[in-house]
Design a protein around this motif. Sequence first.
Motif, PDB file in Angstrom:
ATOM      1  N   ARG A  15      40.356  40.520  38.337  1.00 56.15           N
ATOM      2  CA  ARG A  15      38.943  40.424  37.969  1.00 56.15           C
ATOM      3  C   ARG A  15      38.651  39.545  39.392  1.00 56.15           C
ATOM      4  O   ARG A  15      37.333  39.548  39.797  1.00 56.15           O
ATOM      5  CB  ARG A  15      39.791  38.316  37.336  1.00 56.15           C
ATOM      6  N   VAL A  59      43.226  32.970  44.917  1.00 59.61           N
ATOM      7  CA  VAL A  59      41.548  33.636  44.193  1.00 59.61           C
ATOM      8  C   VAL A  59      40.896  32.269  46.174  1.00 59.61           C
ATOM      9  O   VAL A  59      40.489  33.288  46.471  1.00 59.61           O
ATOM     10  CB  VAL A  59      41.459  32.768  42.873  1.00 59.61           C
ATOM     11  N   PRO A  60      41.463  31.342  45.711  1.00 61.49           N
ATOM     12  CA  PRO A  60      41.349  30.101  47.054  1.00 61.49           C
ATOM     13  C   PRO A  60      41.731  30.890  48.180  1.00 61.49           C
ATOM     14  O   PRO A  60      41.354  30.830  49.582  1.00 61.49           O
ATOM     15  CB  PRO A  60      41.404  29.124  47.053  1.00 61.49           C
ATOM     16  N   PRO A 112      36.740  28.281  49.247  1.00 60.59           N
ATOM     17  CA  PRO A 112      37.730  28.479  49.048  1.00 60.59           C
ATOM     18  C   PRO A 112      37.952  27.691  47.184  1.00 60.59           C
ATOM     19  O   PRO A 112      38.110  28.981  46.508  1.00 60.59           O
ATOM     20  CB  PRO A 112      38.807  28.183  49.574  1.00 60.59           C
ATOM     21  N   VAL A 116      35.375  26.902  45.497  1.00 60.25           N
ATOM     22  CA  VAL A 116      34.340  26.702  44.283  1.00 60.25           C
ATOM     23  C   VAL A 116      34.964  28.798  44.372  1.00 60.25           C
ATOM     24  O   VAL A 116      34.346  28.412  42.648  1.00 60.25           O
ATOM     25  CB  VAL A 116      32.726  27.248  45.661  1.00 60.25           C
ATOM     26  N   MET A 117      35.384  28.951  44.792  1.00 59.27           N
ATOM     27  CA  MET A 117      35.768  30.621  44.261  1.00 59.27           C
ATOM     28  C   MET A 117      37.137  30.515  43.196  1.00 59.27           C
ATOM     29  O   MET A 117      37.074  31.161  42.113  1.00 59.27           O
ATOM     30  CB  MET A 117      36.277  31.400  45.164  1.00 59.27           C
ATOM     31  N   ALA A 118      37.915  29.295  43.274  1.00 52.00           N
ATOM     32  CA  ALA A 118      39.130  29.066  42.062  1.00 52.00           C
ATOM     33  C   ALA A 118      38.556  28.770  40.936  1.00 52.00           C
ATOM     34  O   ALA A 118      38.755  29.696  39.679  1.00 52.00           O
ATOM     35  CB  ALA A 118      39.455  28.406  42.848  1.00 52.00           C
ATOM     36  N   LYS A 131      34.725  29.951  39.980  1.00 49.77           N
ATOM     37  CA  LYS A 131      34.494  30.944  39.320  1.00 49.77           C
ATOM     38  C   LYS A 131      35.193  31.657  38.948  1.00 49.77           C
ATOM     39  O   LYS A 131      34.900  32.913  38.428  1.00 49.77           O
ATOM     40  CB  LYS A 131      33.549  31.493  40.897  1.00 49.77           C
ATOM     41  N   TYR A 132      35.945  32.510  39.839  1.00 51.46           N
ATOM     42  CA  TYR A 132      37.230  33.237  38.998  1.00 51.46           C
ATOM     43  C   TYR A 132      37.925  33.354  37.902  1.00 51.46           C
ATOM     44  O   TYR A 132      38.941  34.119  38.070  1.00 51.46           O
ATOM     45  CB  TYR A 132      37.914  34.086  40.117  1.00 51.46           C
ATOM     46  N   ALA A 133      37.847  32.176  37.834  1.00 49.93           N
ATOM     47  CA  ALA A 133      39.124  31.363  36.351  1.00 49.93           C
ATOM     48  C   ALA A 133      38.976  32.535  35.398  1.00 49.93           C
ATOM     49  O   ALA A 133      37.796  32.759  34.865  1.00 49.93           O
ATOM     50  CB  ALA A 133      39.200  30.467  36.350  1.00 49.93           C
ATOM     51  N   GLY A 134      39.986  32.935  35.174  1.00 54.31           N
ATOM     52  CA  GLY A 134      39.738  33.287  33.255  1.00 54.31           C
ATOM     53  C   GLY A 134      39.463  32.821  32.333  1.00 54.31           C
ATOM     54  O   GLY A 134      40.411  32.916  31.502  1.00 54.31           O
TER      55      GLY A 134
END
Lengths: 281, 249
Positions: A48, A239-240, B215, B217-219, B221-224
């Motif tokens: 992902r 991710v972070p 970081p 925000v990304m957590a 945005k990229y969560a499944g």
Amino acid sequence: MDYFVRTANAGKPFQDALIFDCHGHFGTEAGFHIPGAAARQFVGVLDRVGIDTVAISAFSSVMPFGNDIVAQAVSAHSERFVGYARVNANYSKDIERELSRCFDELGFRGIKLHPYCDQVSPADSRYEPAWEFAAARKIPVLIHTWNSLRYADPLVDYCVPSRLAEIAANYPDARIIVGHAGGEYDGILEAVILAKAFPNIYLDTASSRLYPDVIEMLVDAIGAERVLYGSDVPFLSPVPQVGKIVYADIGETEKRMILGLNAARLFGIDLGCRNGRDTCD
Amino acid sequence: MKFFDANCCLGKLSVPLPGHIDTPRELCDLMEQASVDDALVYHALSKEYSPVVGNGKILEQTSEHDNLHPCWTLLPHHTGEVPPGADAVKRMMGMGVRAARVFPKAHNWTLSEWCVGDLLRALEEVAVPLFIDFDQTDWNQVYSVACEHPGLTVVLTGAPFRLSRQVYALLAETANVCIDTSHFQLHGGIEDVCAQFGAHRLLFGTAAPHFSMGPSVMAVKYAGISEEDRAMIAGSNLHNLLESVRADL
């Protein structure tokens, strides 16, 4: 706005960059439940985000139990994982044999040491077999470090970055990756001093502390060449951790180096050719 | 999809780390860089010096920024520093403030009913959400507050990933506790909490300016997770909480 920020803002995988995580694990952790620890979920997250490869070590320091778990994961997902052999200084006499097994039979690519968990200082003679092995074969060694003046934990004394100065001087051929780059801000400053003094010191960015300006400070202090993206996955979500590099106020070229090129070169893995993305040379 | 940060601070800290920002303009710049639309903010002085002073400061500092929403810090009333619960909440809402924070550890009081029961009842009455940093309380107190005040939404901010076993138990045994995502960096954690407890139990938070915004925000945005769940966590949960405050009472 560079490629990484554009891609992150869109929530898309980083398909046009090589991402090599120098600090990962595999297995379960006694202290807390990790819902995404299983291989399928683990690799799903990598897909992902667009993370190519993670260098993984065992959560368990029991030999050979932990390394066998890593070997199975690497064998099942050889395109995504490379193995660190974790050795325990409390079983010093077994270290050389275990490292030979891990490297000569299982194809591991690095060594992981955890002085905090072992409760043994890195310069203690019980770690010597590991340092000798690493120096002789020029193998990357990821070693846990942490320091903080904010809370009292006597075991932290085993893993403060400054304890690595003696090792870095005695084993100039060892490639030492300072795990968490010292951890809290006090430790980070200490790790930077270490990295400035010794060219065989590399700094790993993995940390739950998402402090601002740390990546910028590391690059400013020692250059991007010896800063390596790490996440501690699945101890932490990667991710972070990627986000710390993506949103850092540094150049796109430096981000590419930190996120993958530096580690691929250090581990001698030509991921660029395999993936048709950034080259390693 | 709008990102609404549930855990943000303004103002100078007594012990800042490098990169610390403290003005509304600087915070808005950070938000723009990380594509964060709105932020719920309390003032550093309200924790480190005086809630009364800090609450005044946060009103001043958010007044010229429509995307910064003030959050007041509250205290027990017995010392006379602040009015009794209902009056304090009425005053807060009269100033357009729709969220409250408490720092029981830093301010040396307890969340027990005998100490702040009237305040918690007043917040519950008008559905003002209560934000508490994880390190300002303990699990038993949060559980007790949630059980004693089922109409009060308690947002536990800064809950660390390492304490997933307690976090899960608290979410399972209460219906009115939410957590923010700022320190909940559990691998697969956002996905699992959504699946087990629902996306309504998670609020996007950054702990800025102590932590970088991008970081976090990304957590999200990229969560499944589904786009619907993502939008809830990113902003609509907090938006709905603030919109549900009964300002007419």
